[in-house]
Design a protein around this motif. Structure first.
Motif, PDB file in Angstrom:
ATOM      1  N   UNK A  73       0.740  -1.164  -0.016  1.00  0.00           N
ATOM      2  CA  UNK A  73      -0.060  -0.133   0.028  1.00  0.00           C
ATOM      3  C   UNK A  73       0.822   1.102  -0.025  1.00  0.00           C
ATOM      4  N   UNK A  74       2.325   1.167  -0.207  1.00  0.00           N
ATOM      5  CA  UNK A  74       2.988   2.238  -0.337  1.00  0.00           C
ATOM      6  C   UNK A  74       3.153   2.799  -1.924  1.00  0.00           C
ATOM      7  N   UNK A  75       3.242   4.047  -1.841  1.00  0.00           N
ATOM      8  CA  UNK A  75       3.500   4.713  -3.299  1.00  0.00           C
ATOM      9  C   UNK A  75       5.184   4.161  -3.768  1.00  0.00           C
ATOM     10  N   UNK A  76       5.065   3.532  -4.828  1.00  0.00           N
ATOM     11  CA  UNK A  76       6.516   3.184  -5.419  1.00  0.00           C
ATOM     12  C   UNK A  76       6.642   3.926  -6.672  1.00  0.00           C
ATOM     13  N   UNK A  77       5.493   4.191  -7.210  1.00  0.00           N
ATOM     14  CA  UNK A  77       5.735   4.766  -8.683  1.00  0.00           C
ATOM     15  C   UNK A  77       4.777   5.899  -8.900  1.00  0.00           C
ATOM     16  N   UNK A  78       5.088   7.098  -9.465  1.00  0.00           N
ATOM     17  CA  UNK A  78       3.953   7.844  -9.525  1.00  0.00           C
ATOM     18  C   UNK A  78       3.897   8.299 -11.131  1.00  0.00           C
ATOM     19  N   UNK A  79       2.816   8.657 -11.672  1.00  0.00           N
ATOM     20  CA  UNK A  79       2.717   9.341 -13.019  1.00  0.00           C
ATOM     21  C   UNK A  79       2.140  10.675 -13.069  1.00  0.00           C
ATOM     22  N   UNK A  80       3.033  11.519 -13.439  1.00  0.00           N
ATOM     23  CA  UNK A  80       2.484  12.873 -13.467  1.00  0.00           C
ATOM     24  C   UNK A  80       2.010  13.290 -15.179  1.00  0.00           C
ATOM     25  N   UNK A  81       0.718  13.693 -15.164  1.00  0.00           N
ATOM     26  CA  UNK A  81       0.635  14.349 -16.605  1.00  0.00           C
ATOM     27  C   UNK A  81       1.096  15.903 -16.469  1.00  0.00           C
ATOM     28  N   UNK A  82       2.110  16.277 -17.298  1.00  0.00           N
ATOM     29  CA  UNK A  82       2.856  17.248 -17.121  1.00  0.00           C
ATOM     30  C   UNK A  82       2.212  18.515 -17.917  1.00  0.00           C
ATOM     31  N   UNK A  83       1.356  18.160 -18.602  1.00  0.00           N
ATOM     32  CA  UNK A  83       0.644  19.222 -19.596  1.00  0.00           C
ATOM     33  C   UNK A  83       1.336  19.157 -20.884  1.00  0.00           C
ATOM     34  N   UNK A 139      11.341  15.452 -19.741  1.00  0.00           N
ATOM     35  CA  UNK A 139      10.245  15.845 -20.618  1.00  0.00           C
ATOM     36  C   UNK A 139      10.847  16.578 -21.794  1.00  0.00           C
ATOM     37  N   UNK A 140      11.532  17.677 -21.396  1.00  0.00           N
ATOM     38  CA  UNK A 140      12.064  18.531 -22.448  1.00  0.00           C
ATOM     39  C   UNK A 140      12.931  18.025 -23.571  1.00  0.00           C
ATOM     40  N   UNK A 141      13.631  16.976 -23.208  1.00  0.00           N
ATOM     41  CA  UNK A 141      14.584  16.271 -23.919  1.00  0.00           C
ATOM     42  C   UNK A 141      13.853  15.320 -24.843  1.00  0.00           C
ATOM     43  N   UNK A 142      12.841  14.642 -24.684  1.00  0.00           N
ATOM     44  CA  UNK A 142      11.870  13.854 -25.349  1.00  0.00           C
ATOM     45  C   UNK A 142      10.980  14.576 -26.342  1.00  0.00           C
ATOM     46  N   UNK A 194       3.524   9.792 -29.046  1.00  0.00           N
ATOM     47  CA  UNK A 194       2.787   8.514 -28.688  1.00  0.00           C
ATOM     48  C   UNK A 194       3.484   7.418 -28.177  1.00  0.00           C
ATOM     49  N   UNK A 195       4.765   7.277 -27.972  1.00  0.00           N
ATOM     50  CA  UNK A 195       5.355   6.031 -27.513  1.00  0.00           C
ATOM     51  C   UNK A 195       6.135   6.234 -26.285  1.00  0.00           C
ATOM     52  N   UNK A 214       6.397   9.879 -22.122  1.00  0.00           N
ATOM     53  CA  UNK A 214       5.487   9.834 -23.299  1.00  0.00           C
ATOM     54  C   UNK A 214       5.002  11.249 -23.825  1.00  0.00           C
ATOM     55  N   UNK A 215       5.428  11.669 -24.784  1.00  0.00           N
ATOM     56  CA  UNK A 215       4.675  13.181 -25.338  1.00  0.00           C
ATOM     57  C   UNK A 215       3.512  12.416 -26.323  1.00  0.00           C
ATOM     58  N   UNK A 216       2.257  12.318 -25.622  1.00  0.00           N
ATOM     59  CA  UNK A 216       1.269  11.765 -26.336  1.00  0.00           C
ATOM     60  C   UNK A 216       0.893  12.390 -27.602  1.00  0.00           C
ATOM     61  N   UNK A 217      -0.087  11.670 -28.448  1.00  0.00           N
ATOM     62  CA  UNK A 217      -0.642  12.410 -29.749  1.00  0.00           C
ATOM     63  C   UNK A 217      -1.453  13.462 -29.296  1.00  0.00           C
ATOM     64  N   UNK A 218      -2.123  13.323 -27.992  1.00  0.00           N
ATOM     65  CA  UNK A 218      -2.993  14.516 -27.763  1.00  0.00           C
ATOM     66  C   UNK A 218      -2.103  15.736 -27.203  1.00  0.00           C
ATOM     67  N   UNK A 219      -0.829  15.590 -27.134  1.00  0.00           N
ATOM     68  CA  UNK A 219       0.153  16.784 -26.833  1.00  0.00           C
ATOM     69  C   UNK A 219       0.507  16.939 -25.531  1.00  0.00           C
ATOM     70  N   UNK A 220       0.049  16.167 -24.741  1.00  0.00           N
ATOM     71  CA  UNK A 220       0.490  16.145 -23.277  1.00  0.00           C
ATOM     72  C   UNK A 220       1.651  15.468 -23.079  1.00  0.00           C
ATOM     73  N   UNK A 221       2.469  15.587 -21.740  1.00  0.00           N
ATOM     74  CA  UNK A 221       3.643  14.747 -21.542  1.00  0.00           C
ATOM     75  C   UNK A 221       3.263  13.927 -20.355  1.00  0.00           C
ATOM     76  N   UNK A 222       3.538  12.732 -20.448  1.00  0.00           N
ATOM     77  CA  UNK A 222       3.429  11.728 -19.237  1.00  0.00           C
ATOM     78  C   UNK A 222       4.498  11.298 -18.561  1.00  0.00           C
ATOM     79  N   UNK A 223       4.917  11.677 -17.344  1.00  0.00           N
ATOM     80  CA  UNK A 223       6.329  11.035 -16.692  1.00  0.00           C
ATOM     81  C   UNK A 223       5.967  10.150 -15.609  1.00  0.00           C
ATOM     82  N   UNK A 224       6.609   9.161 -15.926  1.00  0.00           N
ATOM     83  CA  UNK A 224       6.647   8.130 -14.675  1.00  0.00           C
ATOM     84  C   UNK A 224       7.893   7.664 -14.180  1.00  0.00           C
ATOM     85  N   UNK A 225       8.022   7.682 -12.857  1.00  0.00           N
ATOM     86  CA  UNK A 225       9.168   7.277 -12.049  1.00  0.00           C
ATOM     87  C   UNK A 225       9.021   7.132 -10.735  1.00  0.00           C
TER      88      UNK A 225
END
Ligand SMILES: N[C@H](CCC[C@H](N)C(=O)O)C(=O)O
Length: 276
Positions: free
Chosen positions: A109-119, A224-227, A239-240, A254-265
Motif C-alpha cells: 500500500x506504499x507509493x512506489x511509482x508516480x505518473x505525472x501528466x505534466x501538460x 520531458x523537454x529532452x523527449x 505517442x510512444x 510519453x509525449x502523447x498524440x493528444x499533446x500532453x507529456x506523461x512522466x513516470x518514475x
C-alpha cells in the motif's frame, strides 16, 4: 526526499509557518551540505485554492523555479501517504500551471511509482524566455559560445530548458558549457541545460546542468523537454514511451498524440526531521 537522486528538503506548509522573505536564504541554508542538511534545493508543500496541493520549488542558490518533475513525484507520494489527499489521482498547482499526479501502490500500500501528466510543452521563444522573434520556435538553432557554435533546441515545461544533442554522453561538456549557457544573456531568466545522446527512437541518455543548482542526478522537467526536443528533431515520434537514462536512474516519458507529456518514475524518503 529524492527522485532518482535529485534531492530536496520538503516542508509541509500545512503544519509549518515560514516568513516569505526568508524563503530564498532558507533554501540556501538547508541545501548546504556543510552547514545545512545538503540538497539540490527546498520544496514547499502548500495549501492551494486551485487544487488540493500547491508545490513551490527553490533551487540551492535560493532562486524560485516554476516547476520540478522529480519534486512533483515526491510531493505526490508524501501527500498521499500523509493523507493530505485521499484519491490516487489528484491535481497539484505549480507556478507553471496545474498538473495531475497518479500514485501507483505496491503490495504494502506504499507509493512506489508516480505518473505525472505534466501538460503540454511550451515551444515559443517567448515561453522560455529567450531573446529573439517571440513567436518563433527554437529547434536545432545555431548558438555561439566563445569560439564554438552549438545547435540548441528550446522547450519550456513551465521552466526553461536548452537541449543539445551529443554523440557520446560520457564526453558531454556538462560542467564547462552548462554554466555558460545557463546564464547566457540570450536567456533573461537563465536556463536549465540538457545534453542528450539518442540511442534509439525509444531510448535517450541524458545529463543536466540545472539552473540554480548545477549538476544534479536527475531532472524530471528536463527529461520531458529532452523527449520533446528529440521528437522535434525527428529522432523519435509522439505517442510512444521513451526511456530516459539519467545519472540517478530511468524515467519513462510519453509525449502523447493528444499533446500532453506523461512522466513516470519513483520517489523515495531519505529522512524526517525538524529545523532548529
Ligand atoms: N532547476 C530547475 C528547477 C528544478 C527542476 C528539476 N530538478 C526537475 O526535476 O524538474 C529550474 O530552475 O527551472
Amino acid at each position: 526526499m529524492h527522485g532518482l537522486g535529485n534531492c530536496y528538503i520538503y516542508v509541509n506548509m500545512f503544519e509549518e509557518k515560514l516568513e516569505e522573505s526568508q524563503l530564498p536564504s532558507l533554501a540556501v541554508k538547508v541545501s548546504n551540505v556543510n552547514t545545512g542538511i545538503g540538497s539540490d534545493g527546498m520544496i514547499l508543500i502548500c495549501p492551494s485554492d486551485k487544487a488540493p496541493i500547491k508545490m513551490r520549488v527553490f533551487n540551492n542558490d535560493g532562486s524560485e523555479a516554476k516547476n520540478c518533475g522529480n519534486g512533483l513525484r515526491c510531493v505526490a507520494k508524501y501527500v498521499f501517504e500523509n493523507k493530505l489527499v485521499t484519491d490516487k489521482v489528484f491535481k497539484i498547482e505549480t507556478l507553471g500551471g496545474l498538473v495531475q499526479a497518479e500514485v501507483h501502490l505496491n503490495e504494502n500500500g506504499e507509493v512506489h511509482l508516480i505518473t505525472v501528466d505534466m501538460g503540454e510543452p511550451r515551444l515559443k521563444r517567448k515561453d522560455l524566455p529567450m531573446l529573439g522573434e517571440e513567436e518563433s520556435l527554437v529547434i536545432n538553432e545555431p548558438f555561439p559560445v566563445d569560439e564554438q557554435t552549438y545547435l540548441l533546441t528550446g522547450v519550456s515545461m513551465g521552466n526553461p530548458h536548452a537541449i543539445l544533442f551529443v554523440d557520446d554522453i560520457e564526453k558531454s561538456p556538462v560542467t564547462t558549457l552548462g554554466p555558460k549557457i545557463e546564464k547566457h544573456e540570450k536567456f533573461p531568466e537563465w536556463v536549465n541545460v540538457e545534453f542528450v545522446e539518442v540511442l534509439s527512437e525509444t531510448e535517450l541518455n541524458f545529463r543536466v546542468w540545472e539552473r540554480g543548482s548545477g549538476v544534479t542526478q536527475a531532472c524530471g522537467t528536463g527529461a520531458c523537454a529532452a523527449v520533446v526536443a528529440a521528437i522535434l528533431n525527428n529522432y523519435s515520434k509522439k505517442g510512444r514511451e521513451v526511456t530516459v537514462h539519467l545519472l540517478g536512474g530511468d524515467l519513462i516519458i510519453n509525449w502523447t498524440e493528444a499533446g500532453n507529456l506523461l512522466m513516470t518514475g519513483p520517489a523515495e524518503y531519505i529522512c524526517v526531521g525538524e529545523l532548529v
